[in-house]
Motif scaffolding. Structure first.
Motif, mmCIF file in Angstrom:
data_model
loop_
_atom_site.group_PDB
_atom_site.id
_atom_site.type_symbol
_atom_site.label_atom_id
_atom_site.label_comp_id
_atom_site.label_asym_id
_atom_site.label_seq_id
_atom_site.Cartn_x
_atom_site.Cartn_y
_atom_site.Cartn_z
ATOM 1 N N ASN A 110 0.833 -1.219 0.000
ATOM 2 C CA ASN A 110 0.000 0.000 0.000
ATOM 3 C C ASN A 110 0.861 1.260 0.000
ATOM 4 O O ASN A 110 0.774 2.100 0.883
ATOM 5 C CB ASN A 110 -0.933 0.006 1.208
ATOM 6 N N ASN A 111 1.711 1.394 -1.036
ATOM 7 C CA ASN A 111 2.601 2.542 -1.154
ATOM 8 C C ASN A 111 2.467 3.247 -2.499
ATOM 9 O O ASN A 111 3.336 4.051 -2.856
ATOM 10 C CB ASN A 111 4.052 2.108 -0.950
ATOM 11 N N LYS A 112 1.410 2.929 -3.255
ATOM 12 C CA LYS A 112 1.179 3.564 -4.550
ATOM 13 C C LYS A 112 2.346 3.350 -5.509
ATOM 14 O O LYS A 112 2.744 4.248 -6.245
ATOM 15 C CB LYS A 112 0.909 5.065 -4.372
ATOM 16 N N VAL A 113 2.919 2.158 -5.465
ATOM 17 C CA VAL A 113 4.020 1.806 -6.370
ATOM 18 C C VAL A 113 3.411 1.491 -7.733
ATOM 19 O O VAL A 113 2.590 0.590 -7.858
ATOM 20 C CB VAL A 113 4.819 0.614 -5.825
ATOM 21 N N SER A 143 1.871 -5.940 -1.725
ATOM 22 C CA SER A 143 0.407 -5.984 -1.831
ATOM 23 C C SER A 143 -0.181 -4.583 -1.941
ATOM 24 O O SER A 143 0.361 -3.611 -1.406
ATOM 25 C CB SER A 143 -0.181 -6.690 -0.599
ATOM 26 N N TRP A 144 -1.302 -4.509 -2.658
ATOM 27 C CA TRP A 144 -2.126 -3.300 -2.746
ATOM 28 C C TRP A 144 -1.323 -2.098 -3.253
ATOM 29 O O TRP A 144 -1.354 -1.028 -2.678
ATOM 30 C CB TRP A 144 -2.790 -3.000 -1.404
ATOM 31 N N ASN A 145 -0.591 -2.350 -4.314
ATOM 32 C CA ASN A 145 0.022 -1.280 -5.084
ATOM 33 C C ASN A 145 -0.614 -1.270 -6.470
ATOM 34 O O ASN A 145 -1.727 -1.780 -6.651
ATOM 35 C CB ASN A 145 1.543 -1.466 -5.136
ATOM 36 N N LEU A 205 1.528 -10.267 -3.627
ATOM 37 C CA LEU A 205 1.183 -9.410 -4.764
ATOM 38 C C LEU A 205 -0.313 -9.163 -4.866
ATOM 39 O O LEU A 205 -0.829 -8.913 -5.960
ATOM 40 C CB LEU A 205 1.696 -10.040 -6.067
ATOM 41 N N SER A 206 -1.013 -9.187 -3.761
ATOM 42 C CA SER A 206 -2.467 -8.959 -3.819
ATOM 43 C C SER A 206 -2.768 -7.538 -4.283
ATOM 44 O O SER A 206 -2.059 -6.596 -3.940
ATOM 45 C CB SER A 206 -3.076 -9.176 -2.432
#
Length: 453
Positions: free
Chosen positions: A129-132, A156-158, A183-184
């Motif tokens: 969750n870092n907006k990558v 996950s959650w990028n 890698l969700s």
């Protein structure tokens, strides 16, 4: 900071955070955590401003192993600063950066990947969750191609997307140490996820501790029905319409493994003695590659995947236990330090309270004395005002009397001036008369002299 790779497009650290100072609370926390093996600043609102102080702390603390900076609004510039501190011989093995914004620009992830290429001690990296974005996938892939220490990576959650997933797959295929990659929520294609899961299973088979981890997984889940011989004669109707992409996705999200009361999706068989063959997972991996039909490939993949999840579960539980013990030690140490500090502060406050009471008594005494002085001054002031009024009355009476005397003197003066004027006038008239008489006498004398001749 000196750049080791001239092709890096991000600016020097000295230009990234200029004129920003870390908050005093952060500096105090870092100063209190000297020589600690773990640094936890979760949700501390560090921001890019505090990364310089954290980087300096990382360079000075050679005992530091674990860093938790989740939820601190750290952006790409802050990650560049932290990456440079990892470059200078750092012994950090675990870095948690989840719930930040390090993907706000490509240079942050690129700086971190360039550092991890050069062979650090980093084992676990959490960037969920870092907006990558997809542009960072090539840097992560290049890093995984050259890195030989990282074993756990959480993305996950990028927003890597299909292109980022392909770049990541290219790097993972050349990597032989990474055994867990989450890698969700990245919109990666199912075939890419399946290929990544296949490579991760290969790496776990080649890992030095895979045998012991597999043994612990069997001991933790003894009810998993593993038969002595796996063939295509097994009934797969209970597996349902599970696709290869769904299988890879379930592995990539690292969902919790079934409990002892649950069964895998294959048809249940009568309980058999546990198979003691340590090469079972390797055989399943070979069967999955050399499948004769789609059902066999899906079955072998699910069995191997479940074994992998058991191994990950055991390793994760061991890590959780170690982390819990470390947290308990740190919390206990912090509690004792806070208790000692609070006791010292209480003693100091009691001394200050006694001093304040003494000062209060002294001030009350001074206040009473000053009140008496004020009353005395007021009485003296009233007496002075009364005397002044009396003096003013006397002065007014004297002034009136003097004014009367002056008027009388002026009247007398006017009378005297009138009399003087009259005297002067008579004197003048007498002098004129005398002059006339002298003239007349002179004439008479002349006439007398003529008559005598």
């Amino acid at each position: 900071f000196r750049r080791e790779h001239e092709q890096i497009p991000y600016p020097p650290v000295s230009l990234l955070i200029v004129g920003r100072m870390a908050p005093p609370s952060l500096l105090a926390h870092l100063d209190a955590s000297k020589d600690s093996s773990a640094l936890s600043l979760a949700y501390a609102s560090v921001g890019d401003e505090g990364c310089s102080a954290i980087a300096r702390y990382m360079r000075e603390n050679v005992m530091l192993k674990t860093i938790d900076l989740r939820g601190n609004s750290i952006r790409a510039d802050g990650l560049v600063v932290l990456a440079h501190s990892l470059r200078s011989g750092s012994g950090v093995t675990s870095l948690c950066m989840k719930w930040n914004h390090v993907g706000s620009h490509e240079r942050g992830v690129q700086a971190l990947c360039d550092v991890l290429k050069s062979g650090t001690s980093m084992v676990q990296l959490d960037l969920r969750n870092n907006k990558v974005g997809p542009e960072c996938g090539k840097h992560l892939g290049e890093m995984l191609r050259e890195n030989n220490t990282l074993t756990h990576l959480d993305l996950s959650w990028n927003d890597l997307g299909p292109e980022g997933g392909k770049s990541l797959l290219a790097g993972i295929q050349a990597n032989h140490t990474l055994i867990d990659c989450q890698l969700s929520g990245n919109r990666i294609a199912e075939d890419t996820l399946h290929a990544i899961a296949f490579v991760l299973r290969r790496n776990r088979q080649a890992a030095p501790l895979s045998a012991s981890m597999h043994k612990e997984a069997r001991e933790a889940h003894p009810l998993f029905p593993v038969t002595g011989a796996v063939s295509r004669d097994l009934d797969l109707s209970a597996t349902g319409p599970t696709t290869a992409g769904q299988t890879a996705t379930s592995f990539a999200t690292a969902s919790p493994p079934p409990t002892a009361g649950q069964r895998p999706t294959t048809q249940q068989q009568p309980q058999q003695p546990l198979v003691q063959d340590e090469g079972l997972t390797l055989k399943l991996l070979q069967r999955e590659q050399n499948y004769t039909n789609a059902e066999d490939a899906r079955f072998f993949g699910e069995v191997a995947e479940y074994i992998d999840l058991l191994q990950l579960d055991v390793a994760r539980n061991k890590k959780y236990r170690t982390d819990a013990e470390e947290r308990e030690r740190v919390v206990t140490k912090g509690f004792m330090e806070r208790e000692m500090r609070y006791a010292q502060e209480i003693r100091e406050l009691e001394g200050l309270l006694a001093k304040a009471k003494a000062e209060k008594d002294e001030l009350l005494h001074d206040t009473s004395y000053l009140q008496n002085e004020i009353e005395r001054v007021r009485e003296e002031k009233a007496k002075t005002v009364s005397d002044r009024m009396k003096l003013e009355e006397i002065a007014r009476a004297s002034a009136d009397r003097l004014r009367c005397d002056i008027r009388d003197a002026l009247t007398v003066k006017a009378d005297l001036e009138t009399q003087i004027y009259k005297v002067k006038r008579r004197q003048q008239e007498q002098e004129e008369e005398n002059a006339r008489l002298r003239t007349y006498l002179g004439k008479c004398k002349d006439d007398l002299d003529r008559a005598l001749r």
